[in-house]
Enzyme design. Structure first.
Site, PDB file in Angstrom:
ATOM      1  CG  HIS A 154      14.474   0.832   4.622  1.00  0.00           C
ATOM      2  ND1 HIS A 154      13.734   0.492   3.537  1.00  0.00           N
ATOM      3  CD2 HIS A 154      14.421   2.188   4.705  1.00  0.00           C
ATOM      4  CE1 HIS A 154      13.234   1.591   2.986  1.00  0.00           C
ATOM      5  NE2 HIS A 154      13.635   2.638   3.667  1.00  0.00           N
ATOM      6  CD  GLU A 185      14.383   1.840  -7.280  1.00  0.00           C
ATOM      7  OE1 GLU A 185      13.341   1.867  -7.960  1.00  0.00           O
ATOM      8  OE2 GLU A 185      14.482   2.401  -6.179  1.00  0.00           O
TER       9      GLU A 185
END
Lengths: 311, 346
Positions: free
Chosen positions: B129, B60
Site C-alpha cells: 500500500h 482495475e
C-alpha cells in the site's frame, strides 16, 4: 442459375470471397517475405465477420482481435491500405506501425485489434459508456474468441456492462481452439450458462457459415442497442481452417483432424454457392491485384516515421 | 491569495474541469464515497451526476481499458486509484494498449486519459500500500508521468493533464494532501515537462521527486544554518523530464544529489544521474550521489519504516558527506511532523 440468387446474398458472398482470396494471396506472398509481420488468418471464419458487419454503419464501432483481416474488410476498411500495412509500407493504414495484428480504421468504425487475448473487450465497454453519456444512438461491438472467456477481464467487462446497461454487443467467435488447445481441455464451465449469470440476453448460432442468419441476428441485436437496450451477447460457432499463426495447414500436428474441417466445408458458403463464386472471381482478383500493386509501389517508412506519433 | 490544501486544490481543479468540459468523467473505486479519495472527489457525484462521476467494481483491468474505449469515443476519463499498488492489476491495459494505441494506429487516435494514483508512506501501510513505481511508468514510451509536490502545481498540472491528448499518469503522495499553499482561484494550467527551481544555491544541486521535495526544502533550510547553500529543483514532471535546468544547475554547483521517493536500483534517479554524467562530465567536482528507499520491500512497523524511507536528515547527512563537512547536531530537529498526523488508517 445465378439470377435466382438475390442481391443481398450476392453481396455477402462477394465479401466472403474477397476476404478468402486476400488471405490466400497472403499465403502465396508469404514465402517472399514481403509480408512484414505474423499473420493470423481467418480462412474458414470469414462468414462470421461478413454476416455480423452487414447491418453496421460507419457510426457503429467495432473492436476485434489479432485475427482481424476479415473484420477490417467487412467493416469497410480499404484494401490497398490493408495490403500496404501488411507489407509494412508508408501507404499502409497505420504506416507500417500496426502490421497484421493491430489493424484499425477509425473512419469506418474499426477501432482497433489487439495481440493480447481479451484486451479489447474493455475498450468496447468504455466506448459504450461514451455513447450513452453523449447520447449517441450507436452500437458498440466487441469480437473475441473462446479463449478470451478464460481471461479475468472478460468477466469484469460483462459485469460492468450489465450493471450500467451499456449498448455493447459481446460476440464470441467460438472456433473451439486457443492456439493448439481444444476448448474441452481448457474450460470447466459452460460458456452460455456463465454469460447468462450476468443477466445479459444470450443468443447462439450453431452454424457460423450461415451468412443470412448471422446478418439477420446481428441486425436485430444492433437495433436493440441503438434504441437504448442494454448489452447483448452472441456466440457463433465457426472453424479455423489454417494454423493458429502463419500461412500453413496443421492437420498433421496431432491436436485436430482434417475430418473436423471437412464437416465445416460441407456448409462453407463459397463451396455451397460455387456458381456465384465463379462469376465473381475475376472482379475479386482485380481488386486484390490493385491492392497488391499499391502496396508494392508504396515506399518503406524511415527514421523520421519511427519517431512520430509516440505522443 | 487564498490558501488551499493540496487535496482542496485537486478537488477544485476537478470541479472546474468537469464544469468547463462535459466530456470529462471521473471514476474509480471509492471515488463518490464519503471519504472521496482524501477529500479530493467529495461532492463531484452530487454535482455532476452518476454518469460522469461513479464508483466501480473491484476491476482495475477492465476499468483501465474502459478509459481507452471512452477516450476513443470522445470522452476525457480521469481514473483514480487510492493506492498506486493497485495499478499493477492494470498494467496490461496501460502498457500494452493505452501507451501505444496512438502509435500503433499511425497517429490517428490520440487517447486523452488521466490515471491518478496515490503513492507513499502512511500509517503502517506495508509492502502493498505504499509504492511509488515511478520507473514502471517513466520507462514506457507514450506515457507522460507527473508528480507535483505543491498545491499550486497539483491544481495546474492536473488541469494540464486532463487537457492533454496523451495518457498521463498523475502520482500524488498521500501526505501532500494536507500541505497548504497559495492557490489561484481561477482555472490555470501548469505546463507538463517543465521543472521548477524552488531554492537557489551555489554549493550543491538537489533534484527531489514528490514528497522528497518537501524533505529537500527542509534539509536546505537546515544546511543554510551552517552556511551550505543548496539549490533545490523539483522536476514536477517525471516523463518527459526537463533536464535543461538540472544540467545548468549542476554546471554551476559541480555537485548533484538526487533524492528520489523510490527504490534506487534501475530507478529514475539512475536515469537522471546518467544524463547529468554525460552533460556535465568534467564539470562535476565529485561523483553524483543518490538517496531513496532501502533495497527491501516496504516494512510495516514504524521503527523499520524510519530506516526504509529517506527524509530531510538523510539528505543533510549526504550533503555533509559530499561537502566534506563534519555531521552537525540534529537532536532538536523535528523530522516527522507529518507522520504524526496519523492516528489510524487513512
Amino acid at each position: 442459375m445465378a439470377n435466382t440468387h438475390n442481391e443481398r446474398l450476392k453481396r455477402l458472398i462477394y465479401q466472403t470471397l474477397l476476404i478468402r482470396r486476400i488471405e490466400e494471396r497472403v499465403i502465396e506472398l508469404y514465402p517472399s517475405d514481403k509480408i512484414q509481420s505474423p499473420v493470423h488468418l481467418s480462412i474458414g471464419q470469414e462468414p462470421v465477420a461478413v454476416g455480423l458487419c452487414e447491418p453496421m454503419t460507419a457510426r457503429d464501432v467495432l473492436f476485434t482481435t489479432y485475427r482481424g483481416h476479415a473484420y477490417y474488410v467487412a467493416k469497410g476498411g480499404k484494401l490497398p491500405e490493408l495490403m500496404a500495412e501488411l507489407y509494412g509500407r508508408k501507404g499502409g493504414v497505420s504506416g507500417g506501425k500496426a502490421g497484421s495484428m493491430h489493424l484499425a480504421a477509425p473512419e469506418v468504425g474499426m477501432m482497433g485489434s489487439s495481440a493480447v487475448v481479451a484486451s479489447t473487450i474493455p475498450h468496447a465497454v468504455g466506448a459504450a459508456l461514451a455513447a450513452k453519456v453523449r447520447g449517441d444512438k450507436q452500437a458498440i461491438i466487441t469480437i473475441f474468441g473462446d479463449g478470451a472467456i478464460e481471461e479475468g477481464v472478460y468477466h469484469e467487462s460483462l459485469n460492468f456492462a450489465s450493471l450500467h446497461k451499456l449498448p455493447v454487443l459481446f460476440v464470441c467467435e467460438n472456433n473451439a481452439l486457443a492456439v493448439h488447445t481444444p476448448l474441452r481441455e481448457r474450460q470447466a464451465f459452460d460458456i452460455v450458462t456463465h454469460a447468462k449469470a450476468y443477466n445479459i440476453n444470450t443468443t447462439v448460432i450453431e452454424d457460423g457459415n450461415d451468412l443470412i442468419k448471422i446478418a439477420d441476428t446481428s441486425a436485430k441485436l444492433l437495433e436493440s442497442l441503438r434504441s437504448g437496450g442494454g448489452p447483448e451477447w452472441l456466440m457463433i460457432k465457426t472453424y479455423r481452417y489454417k494454423e493458429h499463426v502463419g500461412p500453413g495447414d496443421d492437420f498433421d500436428s496431432g491436436y485436430r483432424s482434417r475430418a473436423e474441417m471437412e464437416k465445416w466445408l460441407a456448409t462453407d458458403p463459397l463451396y455451397r454457392w460455387a456458381d456465384l463464386v465463379k462469376e465473381m472471381e475475376a472482379d475479386v482478383k482485380s481488386e486484390i491485384d490493385r491492392a497488391v500493386a499499391f502496396a508494392e509501389a508504396s515506399p518503406a517508412p524511415g527514421l523520421a516515421d519511427l519517431l512520430t506519433d509516440v505522443e | 491569495m487564498r490558501r488551499l490544501s493540496f487535496a482542496e486544490a485537486i478537488r477544485e481543479c476537478l470541479f472546474q474541469e468537469m464544469e468547463r468540459d462535459p466530456s470529462v468523467i471521473v471514476y474509480g473505486i471509492g471515488v463518490p464515497d464519503f471519504k472521496g479519495i482524501f477529500g479530493t472527489t467529495v461532492g463531484l457525484g452530487e454535482k455532476f451526476g452518476p454518469q460522469r462521476c461513479f464508483d466501480t467494481p473491484l476491476s482495475e483491468d477492465i476499468m483501465t481499458g474502459f478509459a481507452l474505449g471512452a477516450a476513443l469515443k470522445g470522452l476525457r476519463p480521469v481514473h483514480i486509484h487510492i493506492r498506486t499498488d493497485f495499478l499493477l492489476l492494470a498494467m496490461n491495459q496501460l502498457v500494452n494498449m493505452i501507451s501505444c494505441h496512438n502509435y500503433m494506429t499511425g497517429g490517428h487516435t490520440p487517447v486523452p486519459i488521466v490515471i491518478r494514483a496515490i503513492i507513499g508512506r502512511g500509517w503502517g501501510q506495508g509492502a502493498q500500500h505504499s509504492k511509488s513505481l515511478f520507473n514502471y511508468f517513466t520507462h514506457i514510451p507514450g506515457l507522460k508521468v507527473v508528480a507535483p509536490a505543491t498545491p499550486r502545481d497539483g491544481k495546474g498540472l492536473l488541469a494540464a493533464a486532463i487537457r492533454d491528448n496523451n495518457p498521463v499518469v498523475f502520482l500524488e503522495h498521500r501526505w501532500l494532501h494536507w500541505i497548504e499553499d497559495d492557490v489561484p482561484e481561477e482555472s490555470y494550467e501548469t505546463p507538463i515537462g517543465v521543472a521548477q527551481t524552488l531554492r537557489e544555491g551555489s554549493d550543491l544541486t538537489i533534484v527531489a521527486t514528490s514528497w522528497m521535495v518537501i524533505e529537500a526544502v527542509h534539509a536546505a533550510k537546515i544546511l543554510a544554518g551552517v552556511g551550505i547553500n543548496v539549490e533545490v529543483i523539483d522536476p514536477r514532471t517525471l516523463a518527459p523530464m526537463d533536464m535543461a535546468p538540472i544540467i545548468a544547475s549542476v554546471k554551476k554547483t559541480g555537485r548533484l544529489l538526487i533524492a528520489d521517493y523510490d527504490w534506487l536500483n534501475s530507478g529514475l534517479s539512475a536515469e537522471i544521474a546518467a544524463d547529468v554524467g554525460v552533460a556535465c562530465f568534467g564539470r562535476l567536482k565529485q561523483p553524483i550521489e543518490r538517496v531513496g528507499f532501502a533495497p527491501t520491500p516496504c516494512p510495516t512497523v514504524r521503527t523499520l519504516e524510519n530506516h526504509f524511507y529517506p527524509n530531510a536528515e538523510t539528505i543533510v547527512r549526504m550533503a555533509e558527506k559530499m561537502l566534506q563537512r563534519a555531521p552537525m547536531d540534529l537532536s532538536g530537529v523535528d523530522f516527522f511532523s507529518h507522520e504524526r498526523r496519523f492516528r489510524g488508517p487513512l
